[in-house]
Scaffold this motif. Sequence first.
Motif, PDB file in Angstrom:
ATOM      1  N   PHE A 376     -17.014  12.792  82.326  1.00  0.00           N
ATOM      2  CA  PHE A 376     -18.378  13.112  81.910  1.00  0.00           C
ATOM      3  C   PHE A 376     -18.487  13.689  80.504  1.00  0.00           C
ATOM      4  CE2 PHE A 376     -18.501  13.222  86.552  1.00  0.00           C
ATOM      5  CZ  PHE A 376     -19.597  12.410  86.802  1.00  0.00           C
ATOM      6  N   ILE A 377     -17.391  14.075  79.888  1.00  0.00           N
ATOM      7  CA  ILE A 377     -17.467  14.631  78.533  1.00  0.00           C
ATOM      8  C   ILE A 377     -16.820  13.701  77.518  1.00  0.00           C
ATOM      9  CG2 ILE A 377     -16.797  16.567  77.051  1.00  0.00           C
ATOM     10  CD1 ILE A 377     -16.967  18.385  79.482  1.00  0.00           C
ATOM     11  N   VAL A 378     -15.551  13.347  77.761  1.00  0.00           N
ATOM     12  CA  VAL A 378     -14.839  12.496  76.807  1.00  0.00           C
ATOM     13  C   VAL A 378     -15.482  11.119  76.717  1.00  0.00           C
ATOM     14  CG1 VAL A 378     -12.644  11.387  76.282  1.00  0.00           C
ATOM     15  CG2 VAL A 378     -12.683  13.743  77.114  1.00  0.00           C
ATOM     16  N   TYR A 379     -15.742  10.494  77.874  1.00  0.00           N
ATOM     17  CA  TYR A 379     -16.370   9.175  77.863  1.00  0.00           C
ATOM     18  C   TYR A 379     -17.761   9.238  77.246  1.00  0.00           C
ATOM     19  CZ  TYR A 379     -13.386   5.740  80.185  1.00  0.00           C
ATOM     20  OH  TYR A 379     -12.406   4.827  80.467  1.00  0.00           O
ATOM     21  N   SER A 380     -18.521  10.296  77.574  1.00  0.00           N
ATOM     22  CA  SER A 380     -19.871  10.431  77.013  1.00  0.00           C
ATOM     23  C   SER A 380     -19.826  10.547  75.504  1.00  0.00           C
ATOM     24  CB  SER A 380     -20.558  11.665  77.607  1.00  0.00           C
ATOM     25  OG  SER A 380     -20.698  11.542  78.997  1.00  0.00           O
ATOM     26  N   GLU A 381     -18.835  11.286  74.999  1.00  0.00           N
ATOM     27  CA  GLU A 381     -18.700  11.443  73.549  1.00  0.00           C
ATOM     28  C   GLU A 381     -18.339  10.130  72.875  1.00  0.00           C
ATOM     29  OE1 GLU A 381     -16.128  14.258  70.476  1.00  0.00           O
ATOM     30  OE2 GLU A 381     -16.351  14.837  72.580  1.00  0.00           O
ATOM     31  N   ALA A 382     -17.513   9.331  73.559  1.00  0.00           N
ATOM     32  CA  ALA A 382     -17.150   8.037  72.992  1.00  0.00           C
ATOM     33  C   ALA A 382     -18.327   7.065  73.049  1.00  0.00           C
ATOM     34  CB  ALA A 382     -15.954   7.469  73.753  1.00  0.00           C
ATOM     35  N   ILE A 383     -19.063   7.087  74.154  1.00  0.00           N
ATOM     36  CA  ILE A 383     -20.183   6.155  74.332  1.00  0.00           C
ATOM     37  C   ILE A 383     -21.269   6.391  73.289  1.00  0.00           C
ATOM     38  CG2 ILE A 383     -22.121   5.640  75.874  1.00  0.00           C
ATOM     39  CD1 ILE A 383     -20.153   5.949  78.222  1.00  0.00           C
ATOM     40  N   MET A 384     -21.544   7.656  72.978  1.00  0.00           N
ATOM     41  CA  MET A 384     -22.658   7.932  72.052  1.00  0.00           C
ATOM     42  C   MET A 384     -22.351   7.440  70.640  1.00  0.00           C
ATOM     43  SD  MET A 384     -22.369  12.029  71.430  1.00  0.00           S
ATOM     44  CE  MET A 384     -21.134  12.735  70.324  1.00  0.00           C
ATOM     45  N   ASN A 385     -21.066   7.188  70.341  1.00  0.00           N
ATOM     46  CA  ASN A 385     -20.705   6.661  69.017  1.00  0.00           C
ATOM     47  C   ASN A 385     -20.672   5.140  68.973  1.00  0.00           C
ATOM     48  OD1 ASN A 385     -20.257   9.175  67.609  1.00  0.00           O
ATOM     49  ND2 ASN A 385     -18.431   9.444  68.880  1.00  0.00           N
ATOM     50  N   MET A 386     -20.939   4.484  70.103  1.00  0.00           N
ATOM     51  CA  MET A 386     -20.941   3.021  70.143  1.00  0.00           C
ATOM     52  C   MET A 386     -22.316   2.475  69.778  1.00  0.00           C
ATOM     53  SD  MET A 386     -18.921   2.180  73.692  1.00  0.00           S
ATOM     54  CE  MET A 386     -17.352   2.922  74.104  1.00  0.00           C
ATOM     55  N   PRO A 387     -22.367   1.290  69.192  1.00  0.00           N
ATOM     56  CA  PRO A 387     -23.654   0.619  69.017  1.00  0.00           C
ATOM     57  C   PRO A 387     -24.248   0.269  70.382  1.00  0.00           C
ATOM     58  CG  PRO A 387     -21.955  -0.354  67.623  1.00  0.00           C
ATOM     59  CD  PRO A 387     -21.257   0.557  68.572  1.00  0.00           C
ATOM     60  N   VAL A 388     -25.568   0.327  70.470  1.00  0.00           N
ATOM     61  CA  VAL A 388     -26.283   0.084  71.742  1.00  0.00           C
ATOM     62  C   VAL A 388     -25.670   0.977  72.829  1.00  0.00           C
ATOM     63  CG1 VAL A 388     -27.330  -1.681  73.203  1.00  0.00           C
ATOM     64  CG2 VAL A 388     -26.343  -2.341  70.985  1.00  0.00           C
ATOM     65  N   SER A 389     -25.591   2.267  72.546  1.00  0.00           N
ATOM     66  CA  SER A 389     -24.903   3.205  73.430  1.00  0.00           C
ATOM     67  C   SER A 389     -25.547   3.304  74.811  1.00  0.00           C
ATOM     68  CB  SER A 389     -24.867   4.591  72.776  1.00  0.00           C
ATOM     69  OG  SER A 389     -26.177   5.022  72.437  1.00  0.00           O
ATOM     70  N   GLN A 390     -26.888   3.073  74.889  1.00  0.00           N
ATOM     71  CA  GLN A 390     -27.564   3.152  76.188  1.00  0.00           C
ATOM     72  C   GLN A 390     -27.015   2.111  77.168  1.00  0.00           C
ATOM     73  OE1 GLN A 390     -29.025   3.131  73.285  1.00  0.00           O
ATOM     74  NE2 GLN A 390     -30.329   4.941  73.123  1.00  0.00           N
ATOM     75  N   LEU A 391     -26.735   0.912  76.672  1.00  0.00           N
ATOM     76  CA  LEU A 391     -26.212  -0.159  77.529  1.00  0.00           C
ATOM     77  C   LEU A 391     -24.842   0.228  78.081  1.00  0.00           C
ATOM     78  CD1 LEU A 391     -26.143  -3.037  78.690  1.00  0.00           C
ATOM     79  CD2 LEU A 391     -25.204  -3.802  76.491  1.00  0.00           C
ATOM     80  N   TRP A 392     -23.975   0.724  77.233  1.00  0.00           N
ATOM     81  CA  TRP A 392     -22.627   1.087  77.674  1.00  0.00           C
ATOM     82  C   TRP A 392     -22.655   2.299  78.593  1.00  0.00           C
ATOM     83  CZ3 TRP A 392     -19.775  -2.843  76.967  1.00  0.00           C
ATOM     84  CH2 TRP A 392     -19.969  -3.668  75.867  1.00  0.00           C
ATOM     85  N   SER A 393     -23.607   3.177  78.360  1.00  0.00           N
ATOM     86  CA  SER A 393     -23.745   4.342  79.228  1.00  0.00           C
ATOM     87  C   SER A 393     -24.186   3.934  80.628  1.00  0.00           C
ATOM     88  CB  SER A 393     -24.751   5.329  78.622  1.00  0.00           C
ATOM     89  OG  SER A 393     -24.892   6.459  79.451  1.00  0.00           O
ATOM     90  N   VAL A 394     -25.166   3.039  80.710  1.00  0.00           N
ATOM     91  CA  VAL A 394     -25.645   2.564  82.017  1.00  0.00           C
ATOM     92  C   VAL A 394     -24.518   1.865  82.773  1.00  0.00           C
ATOM     93  CG1 VAL A 394     -27.177   0.913  83.156  1.00  0.00           C
ATOM     94  CG2 VAL A 394     -28.062   2.399  81.355  1.00  0.00           C
ATOM     95  N   LEU A 395     -23.788   0.991  82.091  1.00  0.00           N
ATOM     96  CA  LEU A 395     -22.695   0.265  82.740  1.00  0.00           C
ATOM     97  C   LEU A 395     -21.612   1.230  83.241  1.00  0.00           C
ATOM     98  CD1 LEU A 395     -22.127  -2.867  80.465  1.00  0.00           C
ATOM     99  CD2 LEU A 395     -22.920  -2.842  82.827  1.00  0.00           C
ATOM    100  N   TYR A 396     -21.248   2.203  82.418  1.00  0.00           N
ATOM    101  CA  TYR A 396     -20.155   3.101  82.789  1.00  0.00           C
ATOM    102  C   TYR A 396     -20.529   3.975  83.982  1.00  0.00           C
ATOM    103  CZ  TYR A 396     -16.975   7.044  82.689  1.00  0.00           C
ATOM    104  OH  TYR A 396     -16.092   8.011  83.056  1.00  0.00           O
ATOM    105  N   PHE A 397     -21.683   4.614  83.926  1.00  0.00           N
ATOM    106  CA  PHE A 397     -22.043   5.538  85.012  1.00  0.00           C
ATOM    107  C   PHE A 397     -22.438   4.792  86.288  1.00  0.00           C
ATOM    108  CE2 PHE A 397     -22.597   8.321  81.280  1.00  0.00           C
ATOM    109  CZ  PHE A 397     -21.707   9.310  81.660  1.00  0.00           C
ATOM    110  N   PHE A 398     -22.909   3.573  86.154  1.00  0.00           N
ATOM    111  CA  PHE A 398     -23.153   2.769  87.351  1.00  0.00           C
ATOM    112  C   PHE A 398     -21.823   2.397  88.011  1.00  0.00           C
ATOM    113  CE2 PHE A 398     -24.477  -1.315  89.452  1.00  0.00           C
ATOM    114  CZ  PHE A 398     -25.282  -0.711  90.407  1.00  0.00           C
TER     115      PHE A 398
END
Length: 654
Positions: A376-398
């Motif tokens: 929940f911290i390391v992955y979140s920090e990496a996801i927020m630096n990705m382009p279209v971060s919302q898409l990767w966030s939805v996929l990961y937490f789902f």
Amino acid sequence: MEKDARPNWDSPVQFVLACVSYAVGLGNVWRFPYLCQMHGGGGFLIPYLIMLVVQGVPLFYMELAIGQKMRLGSIGAWTSISPYLGGLGLASMVASIYLCLYYNVINAWSFWYLFNSFQATLPWAVCPINSNRTGYVEECETATSTQYFFYRETLNISPSIEASGSIHTGQVLCFLLAWGLTYLFIVRGVKSTGKVVYFTAIFPYIVLFIYLIRGFTLHGAINGVKYMVTPKMEELANPTTWINAATQIFFSLGLGFGSLIAFSSYNQYNNNFERQAIIVSIINSGTSIFACLVTFSIYGFKATVNFENCLERSRILLMNTFDLAEDSISISNVSDWIQELDSLYPVEFAGISGKLENCSLEKELDTAVEGTGLAFIVYSEAIMNMPVSQLWSVLYFFMLLLLGMGSMLGNIMAIVTPLRDFKVFSFMSTELLNGLVCLFCGLLGLAFTTPPGNYWVTIFNDYGATFSLLFIVLIEVISVSYIYGIKRFEKDIEDMIGHRPNWYWKIMWTFVSPVLLVGLFIFYIVNYIMGGVPTYQAWNKELGKAEVTPYPLFGQVVIGLLLASSICCVPLVALFVFCKKRRAGNLVERQRTGVCHRDVMKVKLRMRGMKNMMKVKLRMRRMKNMMKVKQDEEDEEHGDMMKVKLRMKRMKMS
């Protein structure tokens, strides 16, 4: 419940997917990468795969065989082997209850992050404005935005386990949603679970594959992958490396909880569980390595970004201090400029030496993060630096949610199946019994949504189902090999799948696995005793980081109860059965003694009656003899009188 009326999986594929969905869980995503990082990257795979062969697969095979043969839950299966082993199944069920109490809280966190991913800006990407609107919240600035969102926005965590507070409304709603979804998945038992596992087992692999492709395209991902595959062979001489490898295999496959026995009890009697045990074990370990590869690509990206940000801060500090041109210093030559400026301007450089950071990519990669911190911290920090971060966030937490829900299905089945085998619960409908179990666990689990709830999650995760599972599986393998008998077990397997297990399985069950489990058991006890007072990570909002804090007295008492409660089931049930049998034996003996006494009295009465009858007969015989003697005397007197009369008559005539 009658064995013939027991429902079955629609197909062997459903059973395999159910086992995969249960075994492949959050531990594959966050614990295995942490252990791999802590114990020398690729070098950790050597003890891990060895432990898979000598411990994981044989014990997995054994539990599937027991469930399919007995066609009962954990309590009924072990009671069938020996009434004294009923506590073994009860201990497994208690461990599963402890797991169910807190596991859905983690799923609730996944829901919380998933819902917050549908925003224009991810809420953990920036710090919130303070109440005066003059800057950012101090706690967030001290820590990081991802840490602030997890500890404050998600958990609203207290400064210690002793502090109290009201429940987190958002977390409670997500928690109730997680339990509602769990109930829908298991509402009709294997009939509904068998349909759900197609999704919970397969979809996470799709997400992991997408993340693998995306991860390898990220800047610096190769640094993380190199770190993973570069072995540190000196770690192989560390006993802790082998212990952690064995423990990871042990808990990753879900041994000892009773879930595998419950799953296999719904198989057809002649199902080939041997092949399925090997397939599921390989899939589970392969998933751990696959997820580790994905994690390290993301981790390499995060470490590289942090390293370059550190270099950028140093570059700006040097340019502002020494009034250098904008393009004179770049990220690639910052280290060279630091050495050169230190030699040319020692006085000025000494003034900023305390502000310069020690930037190191190796140091960033060496920072091991375990459990929720990684997820929940390391992955979140990496996801927020990705382009279209919302898409990767939805996929990961789902994906994280599906992994957690898949494991919950097995945990609930480990509780419901043994209960269903009791007559008192067999009359309940499947929907009602499953609903009552979910309601019971859900109400108790609300305690984990309070501000100190995360600390209690740590206690239950570390002590509720670790030491007890080692003990449970150790007793299981000893019971099968030496109480039930390995030859009898072989015949059962032959009766089910058509052939006996080969020498490999028998050596593992009778020697290697018991010895290894005894070693793990002793290591855990010694490590617990030598470790001193148990500690936890308490969040300090002033410092913006978690600090090691010893548990208070009541926390240590709870830890002791968790360690002892499930283990005590085994000797207590055995003692209860022994006392019950002894009481029943004494009752039978008393009844037998009473019967013998009554028989003796009857004999005595008969003998007394016979003696009295003999006396009566003797008296009657004496009386008869006396009467006969008297009659003879009378007859003799009568004869004499007749003779006298005859003589007198003759004399008269003469």
